[in-house]
Design an enzyme around this catalytic site. Structure first.
Site, PDB file in Angstrom:
ATOM      1  N   ASP A   1       0.863  -1.192   0.000  1.00 59.92           N
ATOM      2  CA  ASP A   1       0.000   0.000   0.000  1.00 59.92           C
ATOM      3  C   ASP A   1       0.891   1.231   0.000  1.00 59.92           C
ATOM      4  OD1 ASP A   1      -2.144   2.020   0.812  1.00 59.92           O
ATOM      5  OD2 ASP A   1      -3.314   0.194   0.960  1.00 59.92           O
TER       6      ASP A   1
ATOM      7  N   ASP B   1       4.073   2.667  -4.203  1.00 61.52           N
ATOM      8  CA  ASP B   1       3.063   3.336  -5.028  1.00 61.52           C
ATOM      9  C   ASP B   1       2.898   2.517  -6.311  1.00 61.52           C
ATOM     10  OD1 ASP B   1       1.558   4.880  -6.715  1.00 61.52           O
ATOM     11  OD2 ASP B   1       2.714   6.722  -6.409  1.00 61.52           O
TER      12      ASP B   1
ATOM     13  N   TYR C   1     -13.322   5.666 -13.712  1.00 61.33           N
ATOM     14  CA  TYR C   1     -13.456   4.533 -12.775  1.00 61.33           C
ATOM     15  C   TYR C   1     -14.203   3.375 -13.445  1.00 61.33           C
ATOM     16  CZ  TYR C   1     -14.366   2.215  -8.269  1.00 61.33           C
ATOM     17  OH  TYR C   1     -14.420   1.308  -7.225  1.00 61.33           O
TER      18      TYR C   1
ATOM     19  N   LYS D   1     -12.568  -0.290 -14.236  1.00 56.91           N
ATOM     20  CA  LYS D   1     -13.093  -1.504 -13.600  1.00 56.91           C
ATOM     21  C   LYS D   1     -13.661  -2.483 -14.635  1.00 56.91           C
ATOM     22  CE  LYS D   1     -12.192  -0.526  -9.268  1.00 56.91           C
ATOM     23  NZ  LYS D   1     -11.217  -1.320  -8.505  1.00 56.91           N
TER      24      LYS D   1
ATOM     25  N   THR E   1     -15.808   2.280   3.514  1.00 54.65           N
ATOM     26  CA  THR E   1     -14.340   2.322   3.604  1.00 54.65           C
ATOM     27  C   THR E   1     -13.899   3.746   3.289  1.00 54.65           C
ATOM     28  OG1 THR E   1     -13.968   1.867   1.271  1.00 54.65           O
ATOM     29  CG2 THR E   1     -14.137  -0.061   2.708  1.00 54.65           C
TER      30      THR E   1
HETATM   31  N1  NAD Z   1     -15.850   0.761  -0.926  1.00 55.67           N
HETATM   32  C1  NAD Z   1     -16.655   0.628  -1.960  1.00 55.67           C
HETATM   33  O1  NAD Z   1     -17.803   1.073  -1.940  1.00 55.67           O
HETATM   34  C2  NAD Z   1     -16.188  -0.127  -3.196  1.00 55.67           C
HETATM   35  C3  NAD Z   1     -17.154  -0.524  -4.125  1.00 55.67           C
HETATM   36  C4  NAD Z   1     -16.749  -1.210  -5.256  1.00 55.67           C
HETATM   37  C5  NAD Z   1     -15.424  -1.505  -5.452  1.00 55.67           C
HETATM   38  N2  NAD Z   1     -14.499  -1.104  -4.528  1.00 55.67           N
HETATM   39  C6  NAD Z   1     -13.105  -1.454  -4.805  1.00 55.67           C
HETATM   40  O2  NAD Z   1     -12.607  -2.203  -3.732  1.00 55.67           O
HETATM   41  C7  NAD Z   1     -11.197  -2.013  -3.640  1.00 55.67           C
HETATM   42  C8  NAD Z   1     -10.825  -1.663  -2.214  1.00 55.67           C
HETATM   43  O3  NAD Z   1     -11.313  -0.363  -1.920  1.00 55.67           O
HETATM   44  P1  NAD Z   1     -11.769   0.049  -0.462  1.00 55.67           P
HETATM   45  O4  NAD Z   1     -13.229   0.199  -0.488  1.00 55.67           O
HETATM   46  O5  NAD Z   1     -11.177  -0.849   0.554  1.00 55.67           O
HETATM   47  O6  NAD Z   1     -11.163   1.537  -0.356  1.00 55.67           O
HETATM   48  P2  NAD Z   1      -9.903   2.056   0.456  1.00 55.67           P
HETATM   49  O7  NAD Z   1      -9.659   3.434  -0.051  1.00 55.67           O
HETATM   50  O8  NAD Z   1     -10.111   1.868   1.905  1.00 55.67           O
HETATM   51  O9  NAD Z   1      -8.741   1.068  -0.001  1.00 55.67           O
HETATM   52  C9  NAD Z   1      -8.011   1.213  -1.180  1.00 55.67           C
HETATM   53  C10 NAD Z   1      -6.546   1.064  -0.824  1.00 55.67           C
HETATM   54  O10 NAD Z   1      -5.766   1.178  -2.020  1.00 55.67           O
HETATM   55  C11 NAD Z   1      -4.618   1.917  -1.671  1.00 55.67           C
HETATM   56  N3  NAD Z   1      -4.031   2.569  -2.824  1.00 55.67           N
HETATM   57  C12 NAD Z   1      -4.562   3.580  -3.549  1.00 55.67           C
HETATM   58  N4  NAD Z   1      -3.685   3.989  -4.466  1.00 55.67           N
HETATM   59  C13 NAD Z   1      -2.592   3.229  -4.341  1.00 55.67           C
HETATM   60  C14 NAD Z   1      -1.344   3.192  -5.006  1.00 55.67           C
HETATM   61  N5  NAD Z   1      -1.046   4.060  -5.982  1.00 55.67           N
HETATM   62  N6  NAD Z   1      -0.422   2.267  -4.625  1.00 55.67           N
HETATM   63  C15 NAD Z   1      -0.702   1.418  -3.617  1.00 55.67           C
HETATM   64  N7  NAD Z   1      -1.862   1.411  -2.938  1.00 55.67           N
HETATM   65  C16 NAD Z   1      -2.791   2.314  -3.299  1.00 55.67           C
HETATM   66  C17 NAD Z   1      -5.132   2.961  -0.681  1.00 55.67           C
HETATM   67  O11 NAD Z   1      -4.084   3.570   0.064  1.00 55.67           O
HETATM   68  C18 NAD Z   1      -6.092   2.157   0.151  1.00 55.67           C
HETATM   69  O12 NAD Z   1      -5.494   1.593   1.294  1.00 55.67           O
HETATM   70  C19 NAD Z   1     -10.846  -0.910  -4.642  1.00 55.67           C
HETATM   71  O13 NAD Z   1     -10.320  -1.507  -5.817  1.00 55.67           O
HETATM   72  C20 NAD Z   1     -12.175  -0.256  -4.922  1.00 55.67           C
HETATM   73  O14 NAD Z   1     -12.212   0.343  -6.201  1.00 55.67           O
HETATM   74  C21 NAD Z   1     -14.846  -0.439  -3.413  1.00 55.67           C
END
Ligand code: NAD
Length: 253
Positions: free
Chosen positions: A40, A66, A157, A161, A192
């Site tokens: 992360d 990153d 986005y 996806k 989240t």
């Molecule tokens: N929460 C929702 O409603 C939701 C819905 C559909 C899909 N998602 C997907 O689920 C996955 C997890 O998301 P989440 O809900 O836990 O959100 P979140 O923001 O809590 O987690 C995403 C993580 O990715 C990390 N990240 C972002 N950019 C990065 C980079 N350049 N390098 C390394 N790490 C990086 C962030 O620091 C974070 O810890 C994502 O792919 C998101 O698109 C989430």
């Protein structure tokens, strides 16, 4: 009978493990018996995840990186294999969300969304596949309901996806004659930190935003993490090339 997602003696690499779903996936896999490389950009989040993995009696390798920087993707895989000697599951969970009117979207935002949500899972998979073929392992990609429906103000986005969903299916077909399994999950809304990025542009039309409102409510992060851990484990042998929607029927009609 063992744990339904038994990962005893196995090694997983989980991106986005500094919070949210990625953190829950890493801890769930540790509980199932795996040692985990957690990746992360969030250092404090990774420290917390590592602590929770160690509380499960498993090893955690913190890999601060990153993933929008291409070279960091194979480096994360190399670090995992160097530390643990094998790789059984790659969980591509890291993701970013940027909302904008399409005619105003900065290219920096478009490029970041594509780099993190689509290119990084490809580059991580590319580096991981030789190891996963050896271990007869699995790839699990986190897409979104945005892969299945057009969402206003979320063109980048949605495109990233949908691209990841198709990447999952294309790779599943390519490796069909190997034991490697490649699947994806499409979560509906979960609570989240990504929610903080859900900032529609000024003047956004509430009627358009309301079209993907989750009438039955949000999805629990723990439920989603259990599904990812299941798909990462040999218990889900029947799944290959699946993109599983867990969204309480948001995309059903
Ligand atoms: N929460 C929702 O409603 C939701 C819905 C559909 C899909 N998602 C997907 O689920 C996955 C997890 O998301 P989440 O809900 O836990 O959100 P979140 O923001 O809590 O987690 C995403 C993580 O990715 C990390 N990240 C972002 N950019 C990065 C980079 N350049 N390098 C390394 N790490 C990086 C962030 O620091 C974070 O810890 C994502 O792919 C998101 O698109 C989430």
């Amino acid at each position: 009978m063992g744990h339904p997602s038994d990962m005893t003696g196995k090694v997983a690499l989980v991106t986005g493990a500094g919070g949210g779903l990625g953190q829950a996936v890493a801890v769930t896999l540790a509980r199932a018996g795996a040692d985990i490389c957690i990746v992360d950009v969030k250092e404090d989040g990774l420290d917390e995840t590592a602590k929770r993995i160690k509380d499960c009696g498993r090893k955690a390798l913190i890999h601060l990186a990153d993933l929008s920087v291409a070279d960091n993707c194979p480096a994360a895989v190399a670090a995992t294999v160097k530390a643990f000697g094998r790789l059984d599951a790659l969980c591509n969970v890291a993701g970013v969300l940027k909302l904008a009117n399409s005619h105003e979207m900065p290219m920096t935002d478009w490029n970041l969304v594509m780099a993190v949500n689509l290119t990084a899972p490809f580059l991580l998979s590319k580096a991981a596949i030789p190891h996963l073929l050896d271990s007869e392992g699995a790839i699990v990609n986190a897409t979104s309901i945005a892969a299945h429906m057009g969402q206003a103000y979320a063109a980048a986005y949605c495109a990233s996806k949908a691209g990841l969903a198709q990447l999952t299916k294309a790779m599943a077909m390519e490796y069909l004659k190997t034991p490697l399994r490649i699947n994806a999950i499409s979560p509906g809304g979960m609570v989240t930190e990504i929610g903080a990025s859900f900032v529609p542009p000024a003047g956004a039309d509430p009627e358009l935003l309301g079209r993907y409102r989750p009438i039955r409510g949000l999805v629990e992060v723990a439920d989603m993490a259990n599904m990812v851990a299941y798909l990462a484990s040999p218990a889900s042998a029947g799944f290959h090339g699946a993109v599983i929607q867990m969204d309480k029927a948001v995309t059903a009609g």
